[in-house]
Enzyme design. Structure first.
Site, PDB file in Angstrom:
ATOM      1  N   LYS A  71     -16.483 -28.165  44.259  1.00 18.74           N
ATOM      2  CA  LYS A  71     -16.017 -29.086  43.209  1.00 18.74           C
ATOM      3  C   LYS A  71     -14.664 -29.680  43.598  1.00 18.74           C
ATOM      4  CE  LYS A  71     -15.423 -29.166  38.137  1.00 18.74           C
ATOM      5  NZ  LYS A  71     -15.466 -28.359  36.901  1.00 18.74           N
ATOM      6  N   SER A 146     -18.492 -29.969  33.247  1.00 26.78           N
ATOM      7  CA  SER A 146     -17.914 -30.959  34.112  1.00 26.78           C
ATOM      8  C   SER A 146     -18.323 -30.818  35.578  1.00 26.78           C
ATOM      9  CB  SER A 146     -16.383 -30.882  34.026  1.00 26.78           C
ATOM     10  OG  SER A 146     -15.922 -29.614  34.466  1.00 26.78           O
ATOM     11  N   SER A 169     -18.297 -25.353  31.855  1.00 26.31           N
ATOM     12  CA  SER A 169     -18.534 -26.351  32.905  1.00 26.31           C
ATOM     13  C   SER A 169     -19.327 -25.874  34.112  1.00 26.31           C
ATOM     14  CB  SER A 169     -17.212 -26.923  33.392  1.00 26.31           C
ATOM     15  OG  SER A 169     -16.807 -27.950  32.535  1.00 26.31           O
TER      16      SER A 169
END
Ligand code: GLN
Length: 470
Positions: A71, A146, A169
């Site tokens: 990420k 997210s 997330s």
């Protein structure tokens, strides 16, 4: 293919890591040219990845030659670390996060940095400056957020990835994309090198195609780090043989507050089916109550923005990222932040500064901290009587791109089942257990006691083995 399959390829000599890695980049490049690209990556690390893959010779390491996506809020030295934001769109990390050092030591090959909601604020990946990620199962739908890019990449390109989870997330996109996603106990995985959103809630964790792979990556990235003052100095590793043991007699709590309406019918049906599976495996189903559940979302949306408003104060255009030209220092700040942050991030900064401001601090922030203790106590009491707690991961399956972006409250409610685990700091994970009538994955959430990741993985492993999800 799982970690084990890649290892077999390498050990048998059928394929070399460099060939596998090369294929992955070809797949990503060809997807980028498709009509509706997934847009799972913000940047790729092609040259370095191929170079690293070409020199691997020690296959005894746990992740030797295994491709992984990371990420874009986790620092990888030399690589862009944009957090999905315009303000950091040119920022390159000057060091490796703790988890990245661990991955490199274990032989993993980092493929690239994945797309995400701006500063990890969102549940759909639509707040990214780099455009939305599409759900691999239906490209007109969101992958969740997210960590949407990390979840989508595990379905499509790589066996494992890393995400971060502040309120859901990792688990919610895992559920929307049909993969395994794990948020460890707060403090298990160092946050050193993770760009902070809400420091008392943030945890890094793995996405994988199987429970076993997720446990392997968790074992690699966990452990004590003196560079993170909240890092726990305790043995973190789960025993992979133990997670494969049966769950006879294990007590599984079903919180009544999580089933009181608002859940999509097909999701509820899927979870009920899993409860039947658990009964067949001779686990003991126990009805429990977590009475303060209804306050979790409100509590989170005070604490998280409060911490975010403080953490994001450092992005002023002077030390990091994009700087807008202006005549005075104050104008530079204003222009840089005004143009650098998107709408959702600004909304959070405004809420955060408001609840921390003099006169409102007691009414909002302090009250939220007190409710946080009550929510944690709910879990403490519940875990006197049960070993794990299960619930849906999200009230719905993946929704359409654009469906909720203008309705923040409805967006915030998609984390209603995941947020409590961050507030309490307990470990929680999501695994796919079925599909709805649109063929979209349904996820179940498994939560366990603080530090008891092993039991959580064990229940997940047994459910995975006995589910017909493909
Ligand atoms: N969706 C939640 C939010 O918008 C959680 C985000 C996260 O876990 N990083 O804050």
């Amino acid at each position: 293919m799982n970690i084990k399959d890649y290892k077999e390829l390498y050990l048998s000599g059928e394929k070399r890591p460099i060939e596998v890695i090369d294929e992955i980049f070809k797949n990503i490049e060809s997807d980028n040219k498709s009509e509706k690209p997934l847009n799972a990556f913000i940047s790729l690390r092609k040259e370095k990845a191929l170079e690293e893959a070409s020199v691997i010779n020690d296959f005894s390491k746990p992740l030797a030659g295994i491709p992984i996506a990371v990420k874009d809020n986790i620092n990888v030295e030399g690589e862009l670390t944009t957090c999905g934001s315009r303000i950091l769109s040119n920022y390159r990390a000057i060091f490796d996060a703790f988890v990245i050092k661990k991955l490199k030591d274990a032989g993993a090959i980092i493929i690239g940095k994945t797309n995400m909601d701006e500063f990890a604020m969102g549940s759909s990946n639509e707040t990214s400056y780099f455009g939305p990620v599409r759900n691999p199962h239906d490209r007109d739908r969101v992958p969740g957020g997210s960590s949407g890019g990390s979840a989508a990449s595990v379905i499509s390109f790589v066996p494992i990835s890393l995400g971060s989870d502040t309120g859901g997330s990792i688990r919610q996109p895992a559920s929307f994309c049909g993969v395994v996603g794990v948020k460890p106990t707060y403090g298990r995985v160092s946050r050193f090198g993770l760009v902070a959103f809400a420091s008392s809630l943030d945890q890094i964790g793995p996405f994988a195609r199987s429970v076993e792979d997720a446990a392997i990556v968790y074992n690699v990235i966990g452990g004590h780090d003196p560079m993170d003052s909240t890092s726990l100095n305790k043995d973190h590793e789960v025993n992979i043989d133990n997670i494969k043991k049966d769950i006879k007699g294990l007590r599984v709590g079903i919180p009544k507050e999580y089933f009181t309406g608002g859940i999509n019918e097909e999701v509820e049906k899927g979870i009920k089916k899993s409860i039947e599976v658990l009964k067949e495996l001779e686990a003991k189903i126990v009805d429990i109550s977590l009475p303060h559940t209804e306050y979790a979302v409100a509590t989170y949306y005070i604490i998280a923005p409060a911490e975010a408003s403080s953490n994001l104060a450092r992005f002023d255009g002077i030390r990091y990222g994009v700087r807008e030209k202006a005549d005075t220092l104050i104008e530079t700040y204003k222009k840089t932040r005004g143009n650098g942050f998107g709408k959702e991030v600004k909304r959070r900064i405004m809420i955060g500064t408001y609840v921390l401001s003099s006169g409102y601090y007691d009414a909002y922030y302090l009250s939220a901290q007190k409710v946080r203790t009550l929510i944690r106590d709910d879990f403490k009491k519940a875990f006197d009587n049960v070993d794990v707690i299960i619930s849906p991961t999200s009230p719905t399956t993946a929704f359409k791109i654009g469906e909720k972006i203008d309705d923040p409250i409805s967006m915030y409610l998609s984390d209603i089942f995941t947020i409590s685990a961050n507030i309490a700091g307990i470990p929680a994970m999501s695994i796919p257990i079925g599909r709805d009538s649109k063929k979209l994955p349904i996820g179940i959430q498994i939560m366990s006691k603080w530090l008891d990741e092993e039991t959580m993985f064990r229940v997940a492993y047994n459910l995975e083995k006995n589910s017909d999800y493909k």
